[in-house]
Design a protein around this motif. Sequence first.
Motif, short mmCIF file in Angstrom:
data_model
loop_
_atom_site.label_atom_id
_atom_site.label_comp_id
_atom_site.label_asym_id
_atom_site.label_seq_id
_atom_site.Cartn_x
_atom_site.Cartn_y
_atom_site.Cartn_z
N LEU A 170 0.83 -1.20 0.00
CA LEU A 170 0.00 0.00 0.00
C LEU A 170 0.87 1.26 0.00
CD1 LEU A 170 -2.89 1.18 0.20
CD2 LEU A 170 -2.59 1.19 2.69
N ARG A 171 1.92 1.26 0.81
CA ARG A 171 2.81 2.43 0.86
C ARG A 171 3.46 2.66 -0.50
NH1 ARG A 171 7.33 2.54 4.13
NH2 ARG A 171 7.08 4.77 4.53
N ALA A 172 3.91 1.60 -1.16
CA ALA A 172 4.56 1.75 -2.46
C ALA A 172 3.58 2.29 -3.50
CB ALA A 172 5.13 0.41 -2.91
N GLU A 173 2.34 1.78 -3.48
CA GLU A 173 1.33 2.23 -4.45
C GLU A 173 0.94 3.68 -4.20
OE1 GLU A 173 -1.76 -0.59 -3.85
OE2 GLU A 173 -0.83 -2.15 -5.09
N ARG A 174 0.78 4.05 -2.94
CA ARG A 174 0.41 5.43 -2.63
C ARG A 174 1.52 6.39 -3.02
NH1 ARG A 174 -2.98 5.45 3.12
NH2 ARG A 174 -4.85 4.48 2.24
N TRP A 175 2.76 5.98 -2.77
CA TRP A 175 3.88 6.85 -3.13
C TRP A 175 3.91 7.09 -4.63
CZ3 TRP A 175 9.26 5.34 -4.69
CH2 TRP A 175 10.11 6.46 -4.71
N GLN A 176 3.65 6.06 -5.42
CA GLN A 176 3.63 6.24 -6.87
C GLN A 176 2.53 7.20 -7.30
OE1 GLN A 176 5.79 5.27 -9.25
NE2 GLN A 176 7.07 4.57 -7.55
N ARG A 177 1.37 7.08 -6.69
CA ARG A 177 0.27 8.01 -7.02
C ARG A 177 0.64 9.44 -6.62
NH1 ARG A 177 -3.11 3.98 -5.01
NH2 ARG A 177 -3.62 5.18 -3.15
N GLN A 178 1.28 9.60 -5.47
CA GLN A 178 1.69 10.93 -5.02
C GLN A 178 2.70 11.55 -5.99
OE1 GLN A 178 3.10 9.86 -1.13
NE2 GLN A 178 1.13 10.23 -0.13
N LEU A 179 3.61 10.72 -6.49
CA LEU A 179 4.57 11.21 -7.48
C LEU A 179 3.87 11.66 -8.75
CD1 LEU A 179 7.38 8.49 -7.11
CD2 LEU A 179 7.58 10.90 -6.49
N GLU A 180 2.91 10.86 -9.22
CA GLU A 180 2.18 11.18 -10.45
C GLU A 180 1.36 12.46 -10.29
OE1 GLU A 180 -0.08 7.68 -11.12
OE2 GLU A 180 1.67 6.42 -11.57
N MET A 181 0.86 12.71 -9.11
CA MET A 181 0.03 13.89 -8.85
C MET A 181 0.87 15.13 -8.56
SD MET A 181 -2.83 12.10 -6.40
CE MET A 181 -3.78 13.60 -6.14
N GLY A 182 2.18 14.95 -8.39
CA GLY A 182 3.03 16.09 -8.08
C GLY A 182 2.98 16.51 -6.62
N LEU A 183 2.49 15.63 -5.75
CA LEU A 183 2.38 15.98 -4.33
C LEU A 183 3.70 15.87 -3.60
CD1 LEU A 183 -0.96 14.13 -3.45
CD2 LEU A 183 -0.63 16.59 -3.66
N VAL A 184 4.60 15.02 -4.10
CA VAL A 184 5.89 14.80 -3.45
C VAL A 184 7.00 14.87 -4.49
CG1 VAL A 184 4.86 13.36 -1.65
CG2 VAL A 184 5.79 12.28 -3.70
N SER A 185 8.21 15.08 -4.01
CA SER A 185 9.37 15.13 -4.91
C SER A 185 10.02 13.75 -4.99
CB SER A 185 10.39 16.14 -4.38
OG SER A 185 11.61 16.03 -5.09
N PRO A 186 10.41 13.32 -6.18
CA PRO A 186 11.10 12.03 -6.29
C PRO A 186 12.38 11.97 -5.47
CG PRO A 186 10.45 12.85 -8.46
CD PRO A 186 10.21 13.97 -7.49
N SER A 187 13.02 13.13 -5.25
CA SER A 187 14.28 13.14 -4.52
C SER A 187 14.11 12.73 -3.06
CB SER A 187 14.93 14.52 -4.59
OG SER A 187 14.17 15.48 -3.88
N TRP A 188 12.90 12.87 -2.53
CA TRP A 188 12.69 12.53 -1.12
C TRP A 188 12.76 11.02 -0.90
CZ3 TRP A 188 7.56 15.72 -0.33
CH2 TRP A 188 7.85 17.07 -0.51
N GLY A 189 12.33 10.27 -1.88
CA GLY A 189 12.25 8.83 -1.71
C GLY A 189 11.11 8.43 -0.79
N SER A 299 -0.65 5.34 6.32
CA SER A 299 -1.47 6.55 6.18
C SER A 299 -0.60 7.79 6.01
CB SER A 299 -2.37 6.72 7.41
OG SER A 299 -3.37 5.73 7.46
N ASN A 300 0.62 7.76 6.55
CA ASN A 300 1.51 8.91 6.49
C ASN A 300 2.50 8.84 5.33
OD1 ASN A 300 0.46 10.23 8.76
ND2 ASN A 300 1.72 9.01 10.13
N THR A 301 2.28 7.95 4.38
CA THR A 301 3.16 7.82 3.21
C THR A 301 3.42 9.20 2.59
OG1 THR A 301 2.20 5.65 2.74
CG2 THR A 301 3.38 6.71 0.95
N PRO A 302 4.68 9.57 2.28
CA PRO A 302 5.92 8.77 2.35
C PRO A 302 6.76 9.04 3.59
CG PRO A 302 6.33 10.72 1.07
CD PRO A 302 4.90 10.83 1.55
N PHE A 303 6.16 9.68 4.62
CA PHE A 303 6.95 10.20 5.73
C PHE A 303 7.20 9.17 6.83
CE2 PHE A 303 4.61 14.16 4.28
CZ PHE A 303 5.67 14.62 3.52
N ARG A 304 8.06 9.57 7.77
CA ARG A 304 8.37 8.78 8.96
C ARG A 304 7.42 9.14 10.09
NH1 ARG A 304 14.52 9.50 10.68
NH2 ARG A 304 13.81 8.10 12.34
#
Length: 463
Positions: A170-189, A299-304
């Motif tokens: 779920l975390r991996a899928e959500r992160w990919q969607r966030q990248l596609e939407m421009g919500l997060v930067s790829p550099s963050w990982g 729920s907090n993807t991609p953060f710690r």
Amino acid sequence: ALLTGLYQHQAGMGILAGPPNKPMPEGASPGYVRRLNRDCVTIAEVLGQAGYATYMTGKWHLGYHQSDWWPCQRGFDRFYGIVTGASSYFKPRGDRGLYLDNTPLPEPEDPDYYTTDAFASEAIRFIREHDGENPFFLYLAFNAPHWPLHAREEDVARFVGRYRSGWDQLRAERWQRQLEMGLVSPSWGLSQRDDGARAWTALSEQDRENLDYRMSVYAAQVHRMDWNIGRVVDYLREQGQLDNTLIIFLSDNGACAEPYTDLGGGNMSAINDPYAGGAGGRNNMDGGSSYGTGWANASNTPFRRYKARLFEGGISTPLIIRWPEGMKTEAGSLSPLHGYLTDIMPTLIDVSGATYPETYQGHTIKPLYSRSLLPTLLGEDQPGPEWMFWEHYGERAVRKGDWKAIGRLDSGEWELYNLANDRTEMINLAGEHPGMVKEMEEKWTGWAKTHDVLPKILETPNQ
């Protein structure tokens, strides 16, 4: 912080509202009285002085053992909800029961009662009964999805089985969607799975089945809240008031991992039991069911981390604003501006034309330090704050521009992160920049000593 525009310690809420027989720790600053003090004013008090009608439905949790600490004594004309921090969604009762204005209500007899629905229904009623000659301010504080895990069966059925693939996928899928939407930067990982959660494949089949159900109930709680927000929006639309109403949607913290086990809190039999453990105990072990560390991490993807921690997973939350007749920014646009919950008060003062008082009801009011977000809403460039500070449950953090230092009060150690390149806080740079760490520690200490944070008697949540 949201309602007063001040740091929570300045408002007396450096520690959450607690038992009446548990006084402020000896030697602590006035920031820990566990209720809103009289050195602050609420948004309702400020807007009320400007001619606004002020309404609230939902959760208060800013002092609840005396009626003079309640919403109607802090500027709200009408109130429906709970004054404590949590309740049964189906059968609120006792000291965690419902109130209408200042009157306690009996346990709901309606077998179809559900707090999230009722909070929206009462909000709509307050708007419907509002005198249209004056503007209104509505604070709709849904308790969902706070524990306990209580949701309508028809909503739960929408989600059961969707989470059998587990939190890692779920975390991996959500992160990919966030990248596609421009919500997060790829550099963050994507941050590593939280160390409080095992790999999904390491769990037994029964554990995975139980956790799928817990997450499904949690998702159903969020779904129901979303649906009820739609009810309020639809009502404003029907009344021709939607486009001239400023709507702000936000959360007060990241997802909750209590009681800090990956299997969640409370027995499975407590889920959707309206009487199990009252509202759920302090750490959900007496029937207050919760979904646990692994799902909170997802729920907090991609953060710690999560709620009650000062990593980005605990303090970074969504802010969505809609105001077609007032905003100049393009609908659906994203702003990189970072800010505080405390920015809401000055924003509403700017929008309403209200005045923040120097004194109120005979009390000297602490001045605001945060800034209005109105320039951003009007499409203008607006810098973020140069410095930001936090303290919560013995954790401390300070941000200067894109740099953030985080540590504990009971330790001299600090971690340092560059949020521009590493907002998931995976690369600790403290050893490479000792001078910056020293500067940020000194700045944090100066802030803490002047904003009712120190001296503090350490109180930490159970781990």
